[in-house]
Design an enzyme around this catalytic site. Structure first.
Site, PDB file in Angstrom:
ATOM      1  N   ALA A  31      71.644  36.187  30.658  1.00 48.84           N
ATOM      2  CA  ALA A  31      72.569  36.983  29.849  1.00 48.84           C
ATOM      3  C   ALA A  31      72.762  38.383  30.419  1.00 48.84           C
ATOM      4  O   ALA A  31      73.884  38.821  30.687  1.00 48.84           O
ATOM      5  CB  ALA A  31      72.048  37.058  28.410  1.00 48.84           C
ATOM      6  N   GLY A  85      71.592  39.667  33.407  1.00 51.13           N
ATOM      7  CA  GLY A  85      71.953  39.672  34.817  1.00 51.13           C
ATOM      8  C   GLY A  85      73.422  39.386  35.029  1.00 51.13           C
ATOM      9  O   GLY A  85      74.084  40.016  35.865  1.00 51.13           O
ATOM     10  N   LYS A 125      60.788  50.986  24.857  1.00 54.44           N
ATOM     11  CA  LYS A 125      61.600  49.769  24.803  1.00 54.44           C
ATOM     12  C   LYS A 125      60.729  48.573  24.466  1.00 54.44           C
ATOM     13  O   LYS A 125      61.139  47.687  23.701  1.00 54.44           O
ATOM     14  CB  LYS A 125      62.300  49.561  26.146  1.00 54.44           C
ATOM     15  CG  LYS A 125      63.055  48.223  26.276  1.00 54.44           C
ATOM     16  CD  LYS A 125      64.264  48.149  25.380  1.00 54.44           C
ATOM     17  CE  LYS A 125      64.972  46.792  25.477  1.00 54.44           C
ATOM     18  NZ  LYS A 125      65.463  46.472  26.820  1.00 54.44           N
TER      19      LYS A 125
END
Length: 309
Positions: free
Chosen positions: A10, A12, A185
């Site tokens: 998704a 990449g 993150k």
């Protein structure tokens, strides 16, 4: 710039599409043969703002690729990073720069087995995307990213990479402490990926649960305790607010996290061991209780047992 996207799922696919659209010479590398074959036959089908476009981008299996790129962007799954680096080692040139944008923790050590530290750049991105099927990606929301060189002497090169990304409207900034940002993150992923996967919901639906704040706060508190062992200061209240902002459908609310896409939608193994599982593992090493991350790791692995035959 000649750019290889290693791991054309998704995210990449999104980066490959945006970088090629801005004039770069891009090719995709992925282990999913049906995905690679479909892209080469029909182009990459990009769904953006309810519009469909077929984009011609060369795609290869790892064993097929021979061109040495100027820049490699890593988007493999965490558990596939080392095998992928082994399989593409022949295209990692002496001056090839390698940018890691993987989710999770602990990747720089693996990359340094294959790449000189001066050519390693670590990054973190808040872009989102969904892989609908082989050769078909849906772009959702907006995002940004930040990167930093591991070698202190490579700052100028890192800033040039930022410029290439910005030319593709990827909203890149040069970071002064990307390790801190990677941990932040990881906290967001740790709060949302496993929970949305276990509960089979998108981010907005999770945010509407009456206990969502309690759950994410406990998870992030455990991340913070482990991060402190590496002298990485995490502001728990700030990260909780950052997670809650993603509930907005105008942000990432309608998005199903990548772990949900992998396990629930496509019955593939997850990166749980590099997110919640990493905290669980380090908790045992440091003798720090991490009950929320322990349970989430066990539950996701149990779901893998049920869905992956």
């Amino acid at each position: 710039m000649k750019i290889a996207i290693i791991g054309a799922g998704a995210m990449g696919s999104r980066f490959g599409y945006m970088l090629q659209h801005s004039g770069n010479d891009v090719f995709l590398v992925d282990t999913w043969k049906e995905h690679v074959d479909t892209i080469n036959k029909n182009g990459l089908l990009v769904e953006e703002n309810s519009k469909l476009n077929s984009i011609k981008i060369p795609a290869f299996l790892p064993e097929e690729v021979v061109e040495i790129p100027e820049l490699i962007i890593l988007f493999t799954k965490s558990m596939g990073l080392k095998p992928m680096l082994k399989s593409i080692n022949k295209i990692i040139g002496k001056n090839t720069q390698v940018l890691c944008l993987l989710n999770g923790l602990g990747h720089s050590e693996t990359i340094s087995e294959f790449v000189d530290i001066k050519n390693i750049f670590m990054g973190v991105t808040l872009w989102t995307s969904e892989l609908i099927g082989p050769g078909h990606v849906k772009l959702t929301g907006s995002g940004n990213l930040e990167i930093q060189n591991l070698d202190p002497t490579m700052g100028v090169t890192a800033k040039k990479i930022c410029q290439t990304l910005n030319d593709a409207n990827l909203n890149a900034i040069y970071s002064k402490n990307v390790v801190l940002s990677i941990w932040k993150k990881a906290c967001i992923n740790g709060a949302l990926n496993s929970t949305c996967t276990i509960l089979d919901c998108n981010i907005e639906e999770f945010g509407q649960l009456k206990n969502s704040k309690k759950i994410i706060t406990k998870i992030i508190q455990e991340f913070s305790q482990i991060a402190s062992k590496y002298n990485i200061p995490l502001n728990i209240d700030e990260i909780v607010k950052n997670v809650e902002q993603t509930y907005d459908p105008n942000e990432a609310g309608e998005h199903f996290p990548s772990m949900h896409q992998d396990l629930i939608q496509n019955h593939r193994l997850t990166e749980i061991d590099y997110i919640n599982g990493y905290i669980s593992k380090k908790g045992k090493e440091f003798d720090i209780p991490t009950p929320y991350n322990n349970l989430l790791t066990i539950l996701v692995h149990s779901k893998e047992e049920l869905l992956i035959k």
